[in-house]
Enzyme design. Structure first.
Site, PDB file in Angstrom:
ATOM      1  N   PRO A  88      -0.522  -1.453  -2.177  1.00  0.00           N
ATOM      2  CA  PRO A  88      -1.788  -0.881  -2.652  1.00  0.00           C
ATOM      3  C   PRO A  88      -2.684  -0.473  -1.486  1.00  0.00           C
ATOM      4  O   PRO A  88      -2.844  -1.215  -0.523  1.00  0.00           O
ATOM      5  CB  PRO A  88      -2.411  -2.044  -3.441  1.00  0.00           C
ATOM      6  CG  PRO A  88      -1.256  -2.899  -3.835  1.00  0.00           C
ATOM      7  CD  PRO A  88      -0.278  -2.796  -2.699  1.00  0.00           C
ATOM      8  N   GLU A  89      -3.233   0.738  -1.579  1.00  0.00           N
ATOM      9  CA  GLU A  89      -4.142   1.226  -0.549  1.00  0.00           C
ATOM     10  C   GLU A  89      -5.561   1.220  -1.110  1.00  0.00           C
ATOM     11  O   GLU A  89      -5.797   0.698  -2.204  1.00  0.00           O
ATOM     12  CB  GLU A  89      -3.695   2.616  -0.098  1.00  0.00           C
ATOM     13  CG  GLU A  89      -2.279   2.619   0.466  1.00  0.00           C
ATOM     14  CD  GLU A  89      -1.793   3.987   0.917  1.00  0.00           C
ATOM     15  OE1 GLU A  89      -2.627   4.864   1.178  1.00  0.00           O
ATOM     16  OE2 GLU A  89      -0.569   4.184   1.004  1.00  0.00           O
TER      17      GLU A  89
END
Length: 275
Positions: free
Chosen positions: A2-3
């Site tokens: 996840p960014e």
């Protein structure tokens, strides 16, 4: 992994569900998730703390408690779920927070790479992960002068520098590819050779790409889901990432895939000439 947009989506889901709740008890089934302090101190200090607010810095989730900040990094595959205590535990649920509404906030992590820290509020600028982190993409101090100074000694490819959380926080592999494509900059170009105009384009497109990704709920990848079960739609907006062999939507050239700093990197050789 996840960014920033995916983490922001998780934060917004958590806000809806658990802000205002009091943590009555914490069970920890995998000690290595707790990075600071020791597990016993973590469990003792967090008891009866109210979740007053939930924020984000870079890829860190910040639970603002009464006397502490609970910091949570999802790393590769961390997820949060809100469940009844009577619901069967998944073998990958490693930390559970029993709330005052008799629901459990469960942290699940198949890879077990996620980390949590519980830091007293007055110590947040003395210890913890934020000491060496760079600027948020929307920080007013993020300008071309700042970037020029940060990159002036770096002969690394600009793609690698965009992933460096000590410069700008929150950019990961997917969004770095998209930012560089929109900025018409080759991912292999040496960071210290970029012009002020190119740095300005990077800043502008960083905001543009991340804002649009947040609006779309992030990019759905195997390891990501939000608390509300939101599936990100930004993958429908991607120009180059994961598009190897497909035609560039701008010029029609074949999208190429290379390795930059060990990371799979996608770009258009015509739109992003290394000059």
């Amino acid at each position: 992994m996840p960014e920033l947009p995916e983490v922001e989506t998780v934060v917004r889901g958590l806000r809806e569900k658990v802000v205002g709740r009091i943590i009555k008890k914490v069970n920890i089934y995998y000690d290595n998730i707790i990075e600071y302090p020791d597990v016993c101190s973590f469990q003792k200090k967090i008891k009866n703390q109210k979740i007053n607010e939930i924020n984000r810095y870079g890829k860190w989730i910040i639970f603002v408690l009464d006397y502490y900040y609970l910091l949570s990094h999802l790393r590769m595959e961390g997820k949060y779920f809100l469940k009844s205590p009577n619901e069967k535990m998944d073998k990958h649920e490693h930390v559970t927070f029993l709330l005052d509404n008799n629901l459990e906030l469960r942290y699940m992590d198949v890879r077990k790479f996620g980390k949590m820290q519980l830091i007293e509020k007055e110590d947040i600028n003395k210890i913890g992960p934020f000491l060496n982190m760079g600027l948020e993409p929307w920080d007013k101090k993020l300008n071309r002068t700042y970037l020029k100074e940060k990159l002036k000694k770096k002969k690394l490819p600009i793609k690698s520098c965009l992933l460096d959380q000590r410069i700008i926080v929150g950019i990961g592999n997917i969004y770095a590819d998209e930012i560089l494509f929109l900025s018409k900059i080759n991912p292999l170009k040496e960071a210290n050779s970029l012009s002020l105009e190119e740095l300005e384009r990077i800043i502008d497109n960083t905001k543009l790409v991340l804002e649009k990704a947040i609006e779309k709920g992030g990019t759905t990848i195997r390891s990501y889901t939000s608390l509300n079960g939101i599936h990100g739609l930004f993958q429908q907006e991607l120009y180059v990432h994961s598009k190897e062999g497909q035609k560039c939507l701008i010029c029609g050239s074949d999208i190429l895939k290379i390795k930059v700093g060990g990371r799979g990197t996608y770009y258009c050789p015509k739109c992003q000439k290394n000059s």
